[in-house]
Design an enzyme around this catalytic site. Structure first.
Site, PDB file in Angstrom:
ATOM      1  N   ASN A   1     -10.769 -13.394  -3.056  1.00 37.63           N
ATOM      2  CA  ASN A   1     -10.516 -12.453  -1.968  1.00 37.63           C
ATOM      3  C   ASN A   1     -10.969 -11.046  -2.350  1.00 37.63           C
ATOM      4  O   ASN A   1     -10.620 -10.074  -1.688  1.00 37.63           O
ATOM      5  CB  ASN A   1      -9.027 -12.418  -1.641  1.00 37.63           C
ATOM      6  CG  ASN A   1      -8.496 -13.778  -1.240  1.00 37.63           C
ATOM      7  OD1 ASN A   1      -9.112 -14.481  -0.448  1.00 37.63           O
ATOM      8  ND2 ASN A   1      -7.369 -14.170  -1.804  1.00 37.63           N
TER       9      ASN A   1
ATOM     10  N   HIS B   1      -6.052  -9.528   4.884  1.00 34.63           N
ATOM     11  CA  HIS B   1      -7.476  -9.874   4.798  1.00 34.63           C
ATOM     12  C   HIS B   1      -8.352  -8.974   5.661  1.00 34.63           C
ATOM     13  O   HIS B   1      -9.515  -9.289   5.903  1.00 34.63           O
ATOM     14  CB  HIS B   1      -7.679 -11.349   5.162  1.00 34.63           C
ATOM     15  CG  HIS B   1      -7.049 -12.259   4.161  1.00 34.63           C
ATOM     16  ND1 HIS B   1      -7.682 -12.631   3.001  1.00 34.63           N
ATOM     17  CD2 HIS B   1      -5.809 -12.808   4.120  1.00 34.63           C
ATOM     18  CE1 HIS B   1      -6.869 -13.395   2.293  1.00 34.63           C
ATOM     19  NE2 HIS B   1      -5.726 -13.518   2.942  1.00 34.63           N
TER      20      HIS B   1
HETATM   21  C1  LIG Z   1      -2.194 -12.880  -0.038  1.00 34.42           C
HETATM   22  C2  LIG Z   1      -1.392 -12.637   1.168  1.00 34.42           C
HETATM   23  C3  LIG Z   1      -0.126 -12.058   1.075  1.00 34.42           C
HETATM   24  C4  LIG Z   1       0.572 -11.844  -0.229  1.00 34.42           C
HETATM   25  O1  LIG Z   1       0.026 -10.827  -0.959  1.00 34.42           O
HETATM   26  P1  LIG Z   1       0.125 -10.835  -2.562  1.00 34.42           P
HETATM   27  O2  LIG Z   1      -0.121  -9.437  -2.921  1.00 34.42           O
HETATM   28  O3  LIG Z   1      -0.913 -11.788  -3.038  1.00 34.42           O
HETATM   29  O4  LIG Z   1       1.520 -11.280  -2.907  1.00 34.42           O
HETATM   30  C5  LIG Z   1       0.524 -11.745   2.257  1.00 34.42           C
HETATM   31  N1  LIG Z   1      -0.021 -12.005   3.452  1.00 34.42           N
HETATM   32  C6  LIG Z   1      -1.226 -12.598   3.569  1.00 34.42           C
HETATM   33  C7  LIG Z   1      -1.778 -12.875   4.922  1.00 34.42           C
HETATM   34  C8  LIG Z   1      -1.945 -12.937   2.426  1.00 34.42           C
HETATM   35  O5  LIG Z   1      -3.126 -13.547   2.544  1.00 34.42           O
END
Ligand SMILES: *Cc1c(COP(=O)(O)O)cnc(C)c1O
Length: 397
Positions: A48, A212
């Site tokens: 990502n 994202h």
């Molecule tokens: C990755 C993700 C999270 C969590 O974030 P982290 O910092 O990895 O704990 C929350 N919401 C979405 C949509 C994600 O893709």
């Protein structure tokens, strides 16, 4: 073997037979388009790290400098003696960037969701989730004790029915709608303008998870709500610092009152050691970087890659401008096998399975980054063609 071990082995065996067993792969290289996994160099389409910031010299320099100035650890939670100048600088940078009064950083996006939703809602409240929101939002909703209603993915009629139902309930506070800007496993977008219109009409609050979208959509990467011109209508902006921003952590951006409230009420913030100095400094450097011409250039590279590869991976009609491209396989075991065969060809695309997606919806989740070059995309397309993967219009570049 005692019964504890036997019981766990039985459960693991059940996962194996369903194609749902998972293992860690030990990586021996920094994040990038080339990663070394268990001794093998792989072309990486799984991360990502959309703007290739995780290993960027500017972020590394900020982290190193922070370690020299503030040491390796924060030493305590933010409310005790761990609220370093670096955390405050990060939050000011985030608020200025997002155009909100204030922001609050957390140790992860997961902790952000948990602390915020559970701090805001309790028994008697109503939370309304899109069917496909991330696990941390579902877990937060459950833990909060609020009544949970789920609307069909991106379905405005279903959402409106639920909001009308909530309005008829006696003595409930405003329901909270929670959705993602860009969905993590499908890459499609929420109709944020229409959701804002609905929530205003029905007196609901809105929380949008831009995990994202932060860094890659909007004028300088402020996110999809910014791009659609509805950022000011959203009560709670959630995002992560570990995806396009290349570091780790999560944040809430919103009003000063919201942030003040969360400092008092978000348990994952209060009862947790502050993020390490290097993390806060690198994240702040990433926020600054997004606003440079170099940041613009990387976003442009990312979207060029998407434009080149996406139409050849999935039908044009099903693709929304997104760096996340799911190749739906269906069967869990088949998806795992396809991923293994790509791996033999030196390409890493993860098989995403239940519970990350619904059962029978297993997929190869391709993610593109700004650092991929044309030859990388060609290698991926060739390998997929080789495997005769049933994507509808696979062509070579
Ligand atoms: C990755 C993700 C999270 C969590 O974030 P982290 O910092 O990895 O704990 C929350 N919401 C979405 C949509 C994600 O893709």
């Amino acid at each position: 073997m005692n019964s504890f071990e036997t019981e766990l082995q039985t459960r693991l065996e059940a996962l194996r037979t369903q194609g749902l067993f998972r293992e860690l792969r030990c990586m021996d290289s920094p994040q990038g388009t080339r990663i070394q996994v268990a001794g093998q160099m792989l072309l990486n389409f799984s991360s990502n790290d959309y703007l290739a910031l995780a290993n960027h010299p500017r972020l590394k320099a900020a982290a190193t400098h922070a370690i020299e100035r503030f040491g390796a650890g924060a030493g305590a939670s933010r409310l005790i003696c761990g609220s370093l100048a670096l955390h405050h600088e990060l939050e000011e940078a985030l608020a200025a960037f997002k155009g909100t009064e204030a922001a609050l950083s957390f140790s992860s996006g997961y902790a952000t969701a948990l602390g915020t939703i559970c701090g805001l809602l309790g028994k008697g409240d109503v939370i309304v989730l899109d069917k496909l929101v991330h696990a941390c939002l579902v877990d937060a909703a459950r833990l909060s004790g609020a009544s949970i209603r789920v609307f069909k993915h991106n379905d405005l009629n279903d959402l409106e029915d639920i909001l009308e139902w909530a309005a008829r309930k006696p003595a409930t506070r405003n329901p909270l709608i929670v959705t993602e800007a860009v969905f993590s496993m499908d890459g499609d977008h929420a109709p944020l303008r229409e959701i804002v219109e609905l929530k205003e009409r029905h007196g609901a609050w809105l929380m949008v998870d831009e995990a994202h979208a932060m860094g890659i959509y909007g004028q300088q990467g402020q996110g999809l709500a910014n791009e659609l011109g509805v950022a000011d209508c959203i009560e709670i902006h959630l995002g992560t610092l570990g995806k396009a921003l290349g570091v780790s952590g999560g944040y809430i951006a919103g009003s000063r009152t919201l942030v003040e409230y969360l400092v008092n009420r978000a348990r994952s913030f209060i009862f947790s050691t502050a993020p390490a100095p290097a993390v806060a400094a690198a994240a702040a450097a990433a926020v600054q970087f997004l606003q440079t011409t170099e940041g613009d250039a990387l976003r442009q590279r990312l979207w060029q890659n998407v434009e080149l590869a996406a139409p050849r991976l999935v039908p044009r009609t099903s693709h929304r401008r997104s760096a996340i491209i799911p190749l739906i396989v269906g069967d869990e075991t088949a998806a795992v096998e396809l991923a293994a065969r790509l791996c033999e060809r030196g390409i890493f695309v993860p098989a995403i399975r239940y519970p990350a997606v619904a059962r029978g919806q297993a997929r190869l989740r391709v993610t593109l980054t700004a650092a991929h070059i044309l030859q990388d995309l060609e290698r991926l397309l060739d390998a997929l063609a080789d495997l005769k993967l049933e994507t509808s219009n696979l062509q070579s570049l």
